[in-house]
Design a protein around this motif. Sequence first.
Motif, mmCIF file in Angstrom:
data_model
loop_
_atom_site.group_PDB
_atom_site.id
_atom_site.type_symbol
_atom_site.label_atom_id
_atom_site.label_comp_id
_atom_site.label_asym_id
_atom_site.label_seq_id
_atom_site.Cartn_x
_atom_site.Cartn_y
_atom_site.Cartn_z
ATOM 1 N N LEU A 220 36.111 46.630 41.475
ATOM 2 C CA LEU A 220 35.781 45.310 42.013
ATOM 3 C C LEU A 220 34.892 45.481 43.221
ATOM 4 C CD1 LEU A 220 39.323 43.616 41.910
ATOM 5 C CD2 LEU A 220 37.558 43.599 40.141
ATOM 6 N N THR A 221 33.765 44.771 43.235
ATOM 7 C CA THR A 221 32.795 44.910 44.319
ATOM 8 C C THR A 221 32.442 43.540 44.892
ATOM 9 O OG1 THR A 221 31.848 46.856 43.210
ATOM 10 C CG2 THR A 221 30.554 45.864 44.979
ATOM 11 N N ASN A 222 32.752 43.361 46.164
ATOM 12 C CA ASN A 222 32.408 42.123 46.891
ATOM 13 C C ASN A 222 32.885 40.871 46.149
ATOM 14 O OD1 ASN A 222 29.393 43.860 47.472
ATOM 15 N ND2 ASN A 222 31.002 43.591 48.997
ATOM 16 N N VAL B 258 38.645 26.652 49.740
ATOM 17 C CA VAL B 258 39.679 27.644 50.045
ATOM 18 C C VAL B 258 39.243 28.985 49.495
ATOM 19 C CG1 VAL B 258 42.080 28.319 49.659
ATOM 20 C CG2 VAL B 258 41.484 25.900 49.985
ATOM 21 N N HIS B 259 39.299 30.015 50.337
ATOM 22 C CA HIS B 259 38.910 31.363 49.936
ATOM 23 C C HIS B 259 40.152 32.114 49.452
ATOM 24 C CE1 HIS B 259 34.979 30.624 51.672
ATOM 25 N NE2 HIS B 259 35.557 30.280 52.818
ATOM 26 N N ALA B 260 40.447 32.020 48.161
ATOM 27 C CA ALA B 260 41.624 32.692 47.608
ATOM 28 C C ALA B 260 41.459 34.202 47.631
ATOM 29 C CB ALA B 260 41.883 32.210 46.184
ATOM 30 N N LEU B 261 40.244 34.677 47.355
ATOM 31 C CA LEU B 261 39.908 36.090 47.497
ATOM 32 C C LEU B 261 38.643 36.174 48.336
ATOM 33 C CD1 LEU B 261 40.487 37.400 43.853
ATOM 34 C CD2 LEU B 261 42.030 37.610 45.819
ATOM 35 N N ASP B 262 38.659 37.026 49.350
ATOM 36 C CA ASP B 262 37.592 37.058 50.340
ATOM 37 C C ASP B 262 37.059 38.479 50.481
ATOM 38 O OD1 ASP B 262 35.857 36.564 52.398
ATOM 39 O OD2 ASP B 262 37.402 36.083 53.889
ATOM 40 N N ASP B 263 36.004 38.783 49.723
ATOM 41 C CA ASP B 263 35.307 40.068 49.804
ATOM 42 C C ASP B 263 36.233 41.237 49.452
ATOM 43 O OD1 ASP B 263 33.011 41.598 50.138
ATOM 44 O OD2 ASP B 263 33.437 42.001 52.249
ATOM 45 N N ILE B 264 36.723 41.214 48.220
ATOM 46 C CA ILE B 264 37.607 42.270 47.726
ATOM 47 C C ILE B 264 36.781 43.419 47.155
ATOM 48 C CG2 ILE B 264 39.364 42.874 46.019
ATOM 49 C CD1 ILE B 264 40.469 41.131 48.224
ATOM 50 N N ALA C 2 35.586 35.537 39.048
ATOM 51 C CA ALA C 2 35.141 35.533 40.437
ATOM 52 C C ALA C 2 34.079 34.463 40.658
ATOM 53 C CB ALA C 2 34.591 36.902 40.810
ATOM 54 N N THR C 3 34.071 33.907 41.862
ATOM 55 C CA THR C 3 32.989 33.005 42.258
ATOM 56 C C THR C 3 31.714 33.803 42.471
ATOM 57 O OG1 THR C 3 34.601 31.556 43.335
ATOM 58 C CG2 THR C 3 32.284 31.243 43.921
ATOM 59 N N THR C 4 31.832 34.927 43.168
ATOM 60 C CA THR C 4 30.732 35.883 43.332
ATOM 61 C C THR C 4 31.327 37.290 43.320
ATOM 62 O OG1 THR C 4 30.878 35.811 45.759
ATOM 63 C CG2 THR C 4 29.322 34.295 44.707
ATOM 64 N N GLY C 5 30.487 38.265 43.088
ATOM 65 C CA GLY C 5 30.917 39.656 43.059
ATOM 66 C C GLY C 5 30.864 40.222 41.648
ATOM 67 N N THR C 6 31.199 41.500 41.521
ATOM 68 C CA THR C 6 31.084 42.210 40.252
ATOM 69 C C THR C 6 32.402 42.867 39.882
ATOM 70 O OG1 THR C 6 28.758 42.694 40.734
ATOM 71 C CG2 THR C 6 29.800 43.989 38.994
ATOM 72 N N TYR C 7 32.755 42.764 38.612
ATOM 73 C CA TYR C 7 33.973 43.381 38.089
ATOM 74 C C TYR C 7 33.587 44.274 36.911
ATOM 75 C CZ TYR C 7 38.594 43.634 35.741
ATOM 76 O OH TYR C 7 39.745 44.055 35.117
ATOM 77 N N LEU C 8 33.833 45.574 37.063
ATOM 78 C CA LEU C 8 33.645 46.523 35.971
ATOM 79 C C LEU C 8 35.019 46.944 35.451
ATOM 80 C CD1 LEU C 8 30.887 48.953 37.366
ATOM 81 C CD2 LEU C 8 30.585 46.808 36.102
ATOM 82 N N ASN D 48 36.539 49.537 32.696
ATOM 83 C CA ASN D 48 36.140 50.669 31.838
ATOM 84 C C ASN D 48 34.619 50.771 31.743
ATOM 85 O OD1 ASN D 48 38.802 51.493 31.255
ATOM 86 N ND2 ASN D 48 38.970 49.937 29.654
ATOM 87 N N GLN D 49 33.987 50.652 32.897
ATOM 88 C CA GLN D 49 32.532 50.775 33.061
ATOM 89 C C GLN D 49 31.736 49.633 32.415
ATOM 90 O OE1 GLN D 49 34.267 54.001 32.069
ATOM 91 N NE2 GLN D 49 34.573 53.842 34.280
ATOM 92 N N GLN D 50 32.429 48.624 31.909
ATOM 93 C CA GLN D 50 31.744 47.463 31.342
ATOM 94 C C GLN D 50 31.776 46.327 32.342
ATOM 95 O OE1 GLN D 50 33.696 45.582 28.029
ATOM 96 N NE2 GLN D 50 31.962 44.266 27.539
ATOM 97 N N ASN D 51 30.627 45.710 32.563
ATOM 98 C CA ASN D 51 30.558 44.560 33.461
ATOM 99 C C ASN D 51 31.139 43.344 32.739
ATOM 100 O OD1 ASN D 51 29.907 42.452 35.187
ATOM 101 N ND2 ASN D 51 27.913 43.286 35.714
ATOM 102 N N VAL D 52 32.326 42.930 33.187
ATOM 103 C CA VAL D 52 33.003 41.800 32.546
ATOM 104 C C VAL D 52 32.935 40.543 33.416
ATOM 105 C CG1 VAL D 52 34.566 43.277 31.223
ATOM 106 C CG2 VAL D 52 35.250 42.513 33.514
ATOM 107 N N THR D 53 32.106 40.581 34.441
ATOM 108 C CA THR D 53 32.064 39.498 35.424
ATOM 109 C C THR D 53 31.798 38.150 34.779
ATOM 110 O OG1 THR D 53 31.139 41.116 36.980
ATOM 111 C CG2 THR D 53 31.083 38.793 37.633
ATOM 112 N N SER D 54 30.849 38.101 33.858
ATOM 113 C CA SER D 54 30.452 36.810 33.286
ATOM 114 C C SER D 54 30.496 36.825 31.762
ATOM 115 C CB SER D 54 29.035 36.448 33.760
ATOM 116 O OG SER D 54 28.966 36.380 35.162
ATOM 117 N N LEU D 55 31.464 37.534 31.203
ATOM 118 C CA LEU D 55 31.589 37.561 29.748
ATOM 119 C C LEU D 55 31.916 36.172 29.204
ATOM 120 C CD1 LEU D 55 33.663 40.754 28.833
ATOM 121 C CD2 LEU D 55 31.232 40.370 28.475
#
Length: 239
Positions: A14-16, A28-34, A67-73, A75-82
């Motif tokens: 998880l990045t930003n 409301v910031h439920a997650l803030d720069d994780i 996520a509202t913003t940021g990147t989630y990989l 198993n090396q796959q970008n699943v942020t906006s699947l």
Amino acid sequence: MNELTMIELSMIELTNIHRDFLVGSQRVHALDDINLSIVAGEYISIMGPSGSGKSTLLNLIGLLDSATTGTYLLNQQNVTSLPDNQQAATRSKTIGFVFQAFHLIPRLTAAQNIELPLILAGTDPKLRHPLVNKAITEMDLTDRAQHTPDQLSGGQRQRVAIARATIMQPKLLLADEPTGNLDQKSGLDVINILEQLNRQGITVIIVTHDANIGERATRQIKMLDGRIESDQTLSQASI
């Protein structure tokens, strides 16, 4: 372990990550720069006060939220906006869920609840039944297989839920307050089962308010106000 090796082995990256909600006109910031890396096979507890973002983080990791913003990989796959259908397929193949409230289907027996993910995946009945019978035996539910949830104790219901969550052999198991509705003995039985699954190679992430349970993990993440307050390896882990 150097940073390059950690990135190569990371199951979750998880990045930003930010997750915002609008409550009326207030954001409301439920997650803030994780920023978080999780290696396959880890046993992690996530702790913090109510409203700290624990369950939101778990839901995001489990692809139940985005996520509202940021990147989630994963198993090396970008699943942020699947797309939703691809997220559902990834969840089915990779992730199992265990919840405080069990979420069993009341009209189905224990065996039928366990079998449900296999049915939804289109698994042949000839393959389904041996898998279900094996899970029932491993969870010590043989004499309760044909009982509906209202005929089971809380501990038995949670064992059914764990069997259902792992019947598709996921590599990642997410548990949100899995002992919250159980007495102490039943709760300990459930934790022992989750730890046994971890020893078999499944990555286990538990959200809990119980300090005793949190300290059994090999890594503990503490959250406050949507941020990671601390992230430490526990040298006295109980497994």
